[in-house]
Design a protein around this motif. Structure first.
Motif, short mmCIF file in Angstrom:
data_model
loop_
_atom_site.label_atom_id
_atom_site.label_comp_id
_atom_site.label_asym_id
_atom_site.label_seq_id
_atom_site.Cartn_x
_atom_site.Cartn_y
_atom_site.Cartn_z
N GLY A 145 82.30 62.80 53.34
CA GLY A 145 81.53 63.61 54.29
C GLY A 145 82.46 64.13 55.36
N SER A 149 78.68 65.81 58.89
CA SER A 149 77.53 65.12 58.29
C SER A 149 76.55 64.72 59.38
CB SER A 149 77.99 63.87 57.53
OG SER A 149 78.88 64.18 56.49
N GLN A 150 77.05 64.68 60.62
CA GLN A 150 76.25 64.17 61.75
C GLN A 150 76.05 65.21 62.84
OE1 GLN A 150 74.96 61.11 62.08
NE2 GLN A 150 74.21 61.46 64.16
N LYS A 167 75.75 63.14 52.90
CA LYS A 167 75.20 61.91 53.50
C LYS A 167 73.94 61.47 52.74
CE LYS A 167 73.48 60.36 57.98
NZ LYS A 167 73.29 60.80 59.37
N ILE A 244 77.52 55.75 55.57
CA ILE A 244 78.64 56.65 55.85
C ILE A 244 79.44 56.02 56.99
CG2 ILE A 244 77.17 58.19 57.24
CD1 ILE A 244 79.14 60.50 56.35
#
Ligand code: NDP
Length: 255
Positions: A145, A149-150, A167, A244
């Protein structure tokens, strides 16, 4: 304790491993005892990477294929089946990035980034997991990722969509394959010094921003990702699934 991280007798496929983070993951898994299978799109660079690892005394071979090419991937796994090579560990690392505002982005560019960064992980992991399930010995899937991803950033929308997808694809793999003793996890690297970021490192404003926004005040180095990859590939992580792990010097912690 070190036996927990020992990968002797295991075979690992690392996509996109001719250079950058992929090569580091392959080098780390090989140093932990695994035989590694390298990949990239160009036969010459795959061969050069294989020879680099072999010259360090590691067991390495390579296959040139495009990770978006389902038939090529099936052909590689079929060849490994014929040779009775069992892939125990997969790192879905191959990836590309375009930096372009959403309104200027062409559909083909969007599609290419999604295919290379997200759909490829499904195709490769599916081929590997089918065989892991049939063998009944478990396995490890590690998807790559990103901070994206966040957290979203401007001008990298398809990359962000793909890495966000990684993710939840990782969670889906865990949901379906945990009962077969397959652990599926992801690594989310921060800003790391590789070819992918060469232009950004050379851009003083971006370079300053990376250093100012990260509590570690610096870019990461590819070798700083190795420990997490070996951990997720090893028995040390046998009850870790669907996670993750961000390796970002603390960038997300202060966002
Ligand atoms: P690089 O651009 O340095 O290397 C990319 C690698 O992927 C090369 O080995 C390249 O091989 C291979 N590759 C690219 N497209 C394909 C394809 N279609 N099929 C097979 N191989 C392919 O990237 P990084 O090492 O920086 O990044 C690796 C991964 O880590 C990517 O998924 C990236 O998104 C992720 N990541 C990187 C970060 C960073 O800061 N560097 C941060 C967060 C995530 P070749 O060119 O020889 O075909």
């Amino acid at each position: 304790m070190s036996a927990l991280f020992d990968l002797t007798g295991k075979t690992a496929l690392v996509t996109g491993s001719t250079r950058g983070l992929g090569f580091s993951y392959a080098e780390g898994l090989a140093a932990a005892g695994a035989a590694v299978i390298l990949n990239g799109t160009q036969p010459a660079t795959v061969q050069a990477a294989v020879e680099r690892l072999q010259s360090q005394g590691h067991r390495a071979r390579g296959f040139a294929f495009d990770v978006t090419d389902e038939q090529a991937i099936e052909a590689v796994f079929s060849q490994l089946d014929r040779e009775h090579v069992e892939v125990d560990i997969v790192i879905n690392n191959a990836g590309i990035q375009y930096r372009k505002p959403l309104v200027d982005l062409e559909l083909a560019q969007w599609q290419r980034v999604l295919d290379t960064n997200l759909t490829s992980a499904f195709i490769v992991a599916r081929a590997a997991a089918k065989r892991m399930i049939a063998r009944g010995k478990g396995g490890k899937i590690i998807n790559i990722g990103s901070l994206t991803s966040q957290a979203a950033r401007a001008t990298v929308a398809p990359y962000t969509a793909a890495k966000g997808g990684i993710k939840m694809l990782t969670c889906s793999m865990a949901a379906e394959w945990a009962e077969f003793n397959i652990q599926s996890n992801a690594i989310g690297p921060g800003y790391i010094l590789t070819d992918m970021n060469a232009a950004l490192v050379d851009n003083p404003a971006f370079d300053s921003w990376v250093k100012a926004s990260n509590p570690s005040k610096r870019w990461g180095k590819p070798e700083e990702l190795i420990g997490t990859a070996v951990y997720l590939a090893s028995d040390a992580s046998n009850y870790v699934n669907g996670q993750i792990i961000y390796v970002d010097g603390g960038w997300l912690a202060v966002l």
